[in-house]
Design an enzyme around this catalytic site. Structure first.
Site, PDB file in Angstrom:
ATOM      1  N   LYS A   1       0.818  -1.223   0.000  1.00 13.86           N
ATOM      2  CA  LYS A   1       0.000   0.000   0.000  1.00 13.86           C
ATOM      3  C   LYS A   1       0.848   1.267   0.000  1.00 13.86           C
ATOM      4  O   LYS A   1       0.439   2.298  -0.519  1.00 13.86           O
ATOM      5  CB  LYS A   1      -0.939   0.014   1.213  1.00 13.86           C
ATOM      6  CG  LYS A   1      -1.959  -1.118   1.231  1.00 13.86           C
ATOM      7  CD  LYS A   1      -3.179  -0.845   0.385  1.00 13.86           C
ATOM      8  CE  LYS A   1      -4.131  -2.033   0.384  1.00 13.86           C
ATOM      9  NZ  LYS A   1      -5.232  -1.919  -0.563  1.00 13.86           N
TER      10      LYS A   1
ATOM     11  N   GLU B   1     -10.078   5.783   3.792  1.00 21.11           N
ATOM     12  CA  GLU B   1     -10.630   4.668   4.549  1.00 21.11           C
ATOM     13  C   GLU B   1      -9.539   3.620   4.705  1.00 21.11           C
ATOM     14  O   GLU B   1      -8.531   3.657   3.981  1.00 21.11           O
ATOM     15  CB  GLU B   1     -11.814   4.046   3.790  1.00 21.11           C
ATOM     16  CG  GLU B   1     -11.434   3.064   2.677  1.00 21.11           C
ATOM     17  CD  GLU B   1     -10.678   3.684   1.504  1.00 21.11           C
ATOM     18  OE1 GLU B   1     -10.775   4.900   1.303  1.00 21.11           O
ATOM     19  OE2 GLU B   1      -9.982   2.907   0.795  1.00 21.11           O
TER      20      GLU B   1
ATOM     21  N   SER C   1       1.808  -9.566  -0.846  1.00 26.22           N
ATOM     22  CA  SER C   1       1.447  -8.141  -0.755  1.00 26.22           C
ATOM     23  C   SER C   1       1.760  -7.533   0.598  1.00 26.22           C
ATOM     24  O   SER C   1       1.951  -6.323   0.705  1.00 26.22           O
ATOM     25  CB  SER C   1      -0.026  -7.956  -1.094  1.00 26.22           C
ATOM     26  OG  SER C   1      -0.828  -8.792  -0.283  1.00 26.22           O
TER      27      SER C   1
HETATM   28  C1  LIG Z   1      -1.510  -6.942   2.759  1.00 25.86           C
HETATM   29  C2  LIG Z   1      -2.686  -6.627   1.909  1.00 25.86           C
HETATM   30  N1  LIG Z   1      -2.823  -7.278   0.737  1.00 25.86           N
HETATM   31  C3  LIG Z   1      -3.869  -7.054  -0.063  1.00 25.86           C
HETATM   32  C4  LIG Z   1      -4.861  -6.142   0.274  1.00 25.86           C
HETATM   33  C5  LIG Z   1      -6.015  -5.986  -0.643  1.00 25.86           C
HETATM   34  O1  LIG Z   1      -6.012  -4.813  -1.375  1.00 25.86           O
HETATM   35  P1  LIG Z   1      -5.755  -4.794  -2.921  1.00 25.86           P
HETATM   36  O2  LIG Z   1      -6.606  -5.848  -3.551  1.00 25.86           O
HETATM   37  O3  LIG Z   1      -6.189  -3.423  -3.325  1.00 25.86           O
HETATM   38  O4  LIG Z   1      -4.314  -5.017  -3.161  1.00 25.86           O
HETATM   39  C6  LIG Z   1      -4.760  -5.439   1.483  1.00 25.86           C
HETATM   40  C7  LIG Z   1      -5.781  -4.464   1.889  1.00 25.86           C
HETATM   41  O5  LIG Z   1      -5.775  -3.899   2.954  1.00 25.86           O
HETATM   42  C8  LIG Z   1      -3.647  -5.694   2.317  1.00 25.86           C
HETATM   43  O6  LIG Z   1      -3.498  -5.062   3.486  1.00 25.86           O
END
Ligand SMILES: Cc1ncc(COP(=O)(O)O)c(C=O)c1O
Length: 400
Positions: free
Chosen positions: A95, A117, A384
């Site tokens: 993020k 948010e 992620s």
């Molecule tokens: C570690 C992590 N991965 C994935 C996501 C999902 O978001 P996005 O699909 O926008 O990558 C989040 C959302 O808070 C997250 O904290």
């Protein structure tokens, strides 16, 4: 490798095929168009590019590592698994890539407050961090349910100096937090900027957030090519709003031989009402100022959704994903809460890497798929975020 024909997306009106756009009142469209214009100008400025590039390297720690998960690959006995380590970024998730971009943009635009948010708290922490760095006041709206579940991130946001607004309406989760934050933004859109947490919302947000996140795929493509002289066979990433996945996929869209799989939460099962599999079970609709796939009740209201991972429980999804699904360029699969928990534990114990529960959905898909593929195939998973934030919750669930 033959070329597909993905040109620049979205079109000037913010459409990815039939999805996206600005489904908002005309006065707000004017505000969004101003943001788009400012963004298109500022992103070309050499000083903006240099500042962002330097912060990506020296502050976030980019490029994030590409790691060959040999022990996991051996255990599964099929495709070789590689991890793109967004969990190693400063703040522990992807993020921060777009938060830094959005906070810098706010500074260049002379905005006085950044509003957003957050679901799991990752976006909130990343934005509070970026705003502290850039020196802009920051206000984060978060569902009460998520506040209780994600205590460490809540404390971090407070330490970082942001104003935290608990949201108790509705299901007190991500969708309600988006509504609440948007209402605050509408009080003074000239001076405030809404820093959306994913590739969702009205144009230009799906484009802007995608652009800032595209660094993931650009790096991964280069890392793979320079190390192995070829591209991965499969890319996989979890899909909530869809920014880490689109961030990984974008650089590979025209590489026809690279298959891409977004993984959505099947929660307690696709045959229950406790999931968040928007692209798998939803249908085209409208939410938060955009057209995209939506999970709706029979009355046409957004469905209360569920996932073990707070960051994935959203009844809409990015318009670009909606388009890529219809085109068949990206496949969308699901993983249940249980598969996700198993994957969380497996990656932790086999590789010593604790993935976020969100990322564990993609790990679950890879664990299911790798044994069906031959050993010369490769799967690149976007990790992620790091799973420390989920550790107490998992320990309680598994009675560790
Ligand atoms: C570690 C992590 N991965 C994935 C996501 C999902 O978001 P996005 O699909 O926008 O990558 C989040 C959302 O808070 C997250 O904290």
């Amino acid at each position: 490798m033959s070329k597909l024909e993905f040109g620049p997306m979205p079109d000037a009106q913010g459409y990815f095929g039939e999805y996206g756009g600005q489904i908002i009142p005309p006065e707000l469209q004017a505000v969004m168009n101003d943001i788009d214009k400012a963004y298109e100008e500022i992103r070309q400025m050499p000083e903006f590019q240099d500042e962002l590039k330097t912060l990506f390297a020296d502050y976030i720690g980019r490029p994030s590592a590409l790691f060959h998960a040999r022990r996991l690959s051996d255990k599964l006995g099929g495709a070789q698994i590689f991890l793109k380590r967004e969990d190693l970024n400063h703040t522990g998730a992807h993020k921060v890539n777009h938060c830094l971009g959005e906070a810098l943009l706010a500074k260049y635009m002379g905005k006085t407050k950044v509003i957003a948010e957050t679901g799991a708290g990752q976006h909130g922490v990343a934005l509070a961090t970026a705003c502290a760095l850039v020196g802009i006041p920051c206000e984060i709206h978060m569902g009460q349910v998520d506040i209780e579940k994600e205590h460490p991130n809540v404390v971090k946001m407070k330490i970082l100096g942001c104003t935290l607004i608990p949201v108790t309406r509705g299901t007190a989760t991500l969708k309600d937090a988006v509504d609440s934050a948007f209402e605050e933004y509408l009080k003074d859109p000239q001076n405030y900027i809404y820093a959306i947490g994913s590739v969702v919302g009205p144009h230009p947000f799906p484009k802007m957030v995608r652009d800032f996140q595209s660094v993931i795929g650009e790096e991964a493509r280069e890392q793979f090519l320079s190390r192995f002289g070829k591209l991965p066979d499969y890319l996989t990433a979890c899909v909530g709003g869809g920014c880490n996945s689109i961030g990984l996929f974008t650089a590979f869209l025209n590489d026809e031989d690279v298959q891409m799989v977004g993984v959505e939460p099947a929660g307690k099962g696709l045959d229950t009402d406790q999931h968040s599999a928007t692209l798998t079970l939803g249908k085209p609709g409208q939410i938060h100022g955009m057209k995209c796939y939506v999970l709706e009740t029979e009355d046409g209201e957004p469905m209360p959704v569920h996932s073990i991972a707070s960051g994935l429980d959203y009844p809409g999804v990015g318009p670009q994903h909606s388009y890529l699904k219809d085109l068949g360029r990206v496949q969308y699969a699901t993983a249940t809460d249980q598969e996700c928990l198993d994957a969380y534990m497996t990656l932790s114990r086999v590789e010593g890497i604790i993935p976020a529960l969100e990322s564990s959905h993609a790990v679950a898909w890879a664990i299911r798929t790798a044994p069906t593929l031959s050993k010369d195939k490769t799967i690149l998973i976007n990790i992620s975020g790091r799973g420390d934030k989920d550790a107490d919750y998992v320990a309680e669930l598994l009675k560790l």
